[in-house]
Design a protein around this motif. Structure first.
Motif, short mmCIF file in Angstrom:
data_model
loop_
_atom_site.label_atom_id
_atom_site.label_comp_id
_atom_site.label_asym_id
_atom_site.label_seq_id
_atom_site.Cartn_x
_atom_site.Cartn_y
_atom_site.Cartn_z
N ARG A 147 0.84 -1.19 0.00
CA ARG A 147 0.00 0.00 0.00
C ARG A 147 0.89 1.25 0.00
N ILE A 148 0.59 2.18 -0.90
CA ILE A 148 1.17 3.51 -0.84
C ILE A 148 0.01 4.48 -0.69
N ILE A 149 0.03 5.26 0.38
CA ILE A 149 -1.04 6.21 0.69
C ILE A 149 -0.41 7.59 0.83
N ASN A 150 -0.88 8.53 0.02
CA ASN A 150 -0.31 9.87 0.01
C ASN A 150 -1.33 10.90 0.48
N ASN A 151 -0.88 11.79 1.33
CA ASN A 151 -1.72 12.88 1.84
C ASN A 151 -1.48 14.12 0.97
N THR A 152 -2.43 14.46 0.12
CA THR A 152 -2.28 15.66 -0.73
C THR A 152 -3.12 16.79 -0.14
N THR A 153 -4.05 17.35 -0.90
CA THR A 153 -4.92 18.41 -0.39
C THR A 153 -6.08 18.58 -1.35
N SER A 154 -6.93 19.54 -1.09
CA SER A 154 -8.08 19.79 -1.97
C SER A 154 -7.65 20.53 -3.23
N PHE A 155 -8.43 20.36 -4.29
CA PHE A 155 -8.17 21.07 -5.54
C PHE A 155 -8.21 22.58 -5.30
N MET A 174 1.75 12.41 -9.15
CA MET A 174 2.59 11.24 -8.90
C MET A 174 1.75 10.04 -8.48
N SER A 175 0.76 10.29 -7.64
CA SER A 175 -0.10 9.21 -7.14
C SER A 175 -0.85 8.54 -8.28
N ALA A 176 -1.39 9.35 -9.20
CA ALA A 176 -2.13 8.80 -10.34
C ALA A 176 -1.20 7.97 -11.23
N VAL A 177 0.00 8.48 -11.47
CA VAL A 177 0.95 7.77 -12.34
C VAL A 177 1.37 6.45 -11.69
N TRP A 178 1.68 6.49 -10.39
CA TRP A 178 2.10 5.26 -9.71
C TRP A 178 0.98 4.23 -9.68
N ALA A 179 -0.26 4.67 -9.47
CA ALA A 179 -1.38 3.73 -9.44
C ALA A 179 -1.48 2.98 -10.76
N THR A 185 0.01 -5.44 -9.68
CA THR A 185 1.16 -5.98 -8.95
C THR A 185 0.80 -6.41 -7.53
N GLY A 186 -0.41 -6.07 -7.08
CA GLY A 186 -0.77 -6.28 -5.68
C GLY A 186 -0.50 -5.06 -4.83
N ILE A 187 0.09 -4.02 -5.41
CA ILE A 187 0.38 -2.77 -4.70
C ILE A 187 -0.63 -1.72 -5.14
N THR A 188 -1.34 -1.16 -4.19
CA THR A 188 -2.30 -0.11 -4.51
C THR A 188 -1.72 1.25 -4.12
N VAL A 189 -2.16 2.27 -4.84
CA VAL A 189 -1.73 3.64 -4.56
C VAL A 189 -2.98 4.51 -4.47
N LEU A 227 -7.84 0.95 4.25
CA LEU A 227 -6.93 0.83 3.10
C LEU A 227 -5.86 -0.23 3.33
N LEU A 228 -5.57 -0.54 4.58
CA LEU A 228 -4.57 -1.57 4.90
C LEU A 228 -5.17 -2.97 4.93
N SER A 229 -6.46 -3.07 4.77
CA SER A 229 -7.13 -4.36 4.90
C SER A 229 -7.12 -5.15 3.60
N ASP A 230 -7.37 -6.45 3.71
CA ASP A 230 -7.52 -7.29 2.52
C ASP A 230 -8.72 -6.87 1.69
N GLU A 231 -9.74 -6.33 2.35
CA GLU A 231 -10.94 -5.90 1.63
C GLU A 231 -10.60 -4.81 0.61
N ALA A 232 -9.53 -4.06 0.86
CA ALA A 232 -9.15 -2.97 -0.04
C ALA A 232 -8.25 -3.44 -1.18
N ASP A 233 -8.00 -4.75 -1.29
CA ASP A 233 -7.22 -5.26 -2.42
C ASP A 233 -7.88 -4.82 -3.73
N GLY A 234 -7.10 -4.28 -4.64
CA GLY A 234 -7.63 -3.84 -5.92
C GLY A 234 -8.21 -2.45 -5.92
N PHE A 235 -8.38 -1.85 -4.75
CA PHE A 235 -8.87 -0.47 -4.65
C PHE A 235 -7.68 0.46 -4.85
N THR A 236 -7.57 1.06 -6.00
CA THR A 236 -6.37 1.84 -6.31
C THR A 236 -6.72 3.00 -7.22
#
Length: 279
Positions: A147-155, A174-179, A185-189, A227-236
């Motif tokens: 899991r990669i989770i980034n704290n950005t801000t509002s538009f 960056m977050s959109a590109v990495w996702a 790969t099993g890694i969500t962003v 977001l750290l749970s198995d339920e969030a697998d594929g949520f990216t």
């Protein structure tokens, strides 16, 4: 693929203040192991004292993520301590209240933005997330889960406040590109933001905003845990606004209600591409 819905190993940057502290507490309570990265030794000491019951699951790391070597070292130390790494939460940031107390409401003008200020903001808010993610992603790829989770801000803030808004727009991109890069790969962003001014020292009293009306940093805990749970697998490729998270709903439903695609992709329709070869 890894299956381990509790007991993840998570790096949280900016872990000893404000939003970082709230997420660290929530994740420790959920049974996760936290490598808590912060540049303030005193704040890390207070974090350790407040969560002594967590014992070996809390590993404070004193580091200034504005320094490239410190980012690599933090990831290396977390791996050495816990033997693996499941997630990175890029939360450390520098805001305009660091420039002057009223900068949240009287935004810095171009004349105020020296090269030193600009470089410092980008080093902390943009380069550090890249360096931490780069150092961590190999371990995640090896294990087929992460899991990669980034704290950005509002538009709104991205369009109104420099240099902070520009750095967060970069992190959003960056977050959109990495996702997209890590799809399959099993890694969500994903992006996780509070959704508005939050009652932490990140916003100085000089802003003049009533703290009683600000968001509580604790709202970041429930979506971070999900977001750290198995339920969030594929949520990216999604941005979750924590203030819209409805804890009464099952996690996936709360995420669907509080989330949207990273980076306002509908704006990409404005681009004009060469659809045909020249005649």
């Amino acid at each position: 693929m890894q299956r381990q819905s509790s007991g993840r190993v998570v790096i949280v940057t900016g872990a000893a203040g404000g939003i970082g502290t709230a997420m660290t507490q929530a994740l420790l309570e959920a049974g996760h192991c936290i490598a808590a990265v912060d540049k303030s030794e005193g704040a890390l000491d207070r974090l350790r004292a407040a969560h002594g019951a967590a014992g070996e699951r809390l590993f404070p790391i004193l580091a200034d993520v504005a320094e490239e070597a410190a980012c690599r070292d933090a990831v290396g130390r977390a791996l050495a301590r816990f033997g693996r790494l499941d997630a990175v939460i890029n939360n450390a940031g520098i805001g305009v209240s660091s420039l002057r107390p009223d900068a949240e409401v009287r935004h810095p003008a171009i004349e105020e933005l020296t090269a030193e200020i600009w470089d410092r903001f980008f080093a902390v808010n943009v380069r550090a997330p890249m360096l931490v993610a780069r150092a961590a992603v190999g371990e995640m790829q090896r294990r087929g889960w992460g899991r990669i989770i980034n704290n950005t801000t509002s538009f709104r803030t991205m369009l109104r406040v420099l240099p902070y808004g520009a750095t967060k727009a970069a992190l959003e991109s960056m977050s959109a590109v990495w996702a997209a890069e890590l799809q399959g790969t099993g890694i969500t962003v994903n992006v996780l933001i509070p959704g508005g001014p939050t009652d932490t020292a990140f916003i100085a009293d000089g802003a003049g905003w009533p703290r009683a009306r600000m968001l509580r940093p604790q709202i970041m805990g429930p979506p971070a845990r999900w977001l750290l749970s198995d339920e969030a697998d594929g949520f990216t490729g999604q941005r979750i606004t924590a203030a819209r998270w409805d804890a009464s709903l099952p996690g996936a439903q709360a995420a669907a209600r509080a989330g949207r695609a990273i980076g306002w992709p509908e704006l990409a329709a404005d681009a004009v591409w060469l659809a045909e070869k020249p005649g």
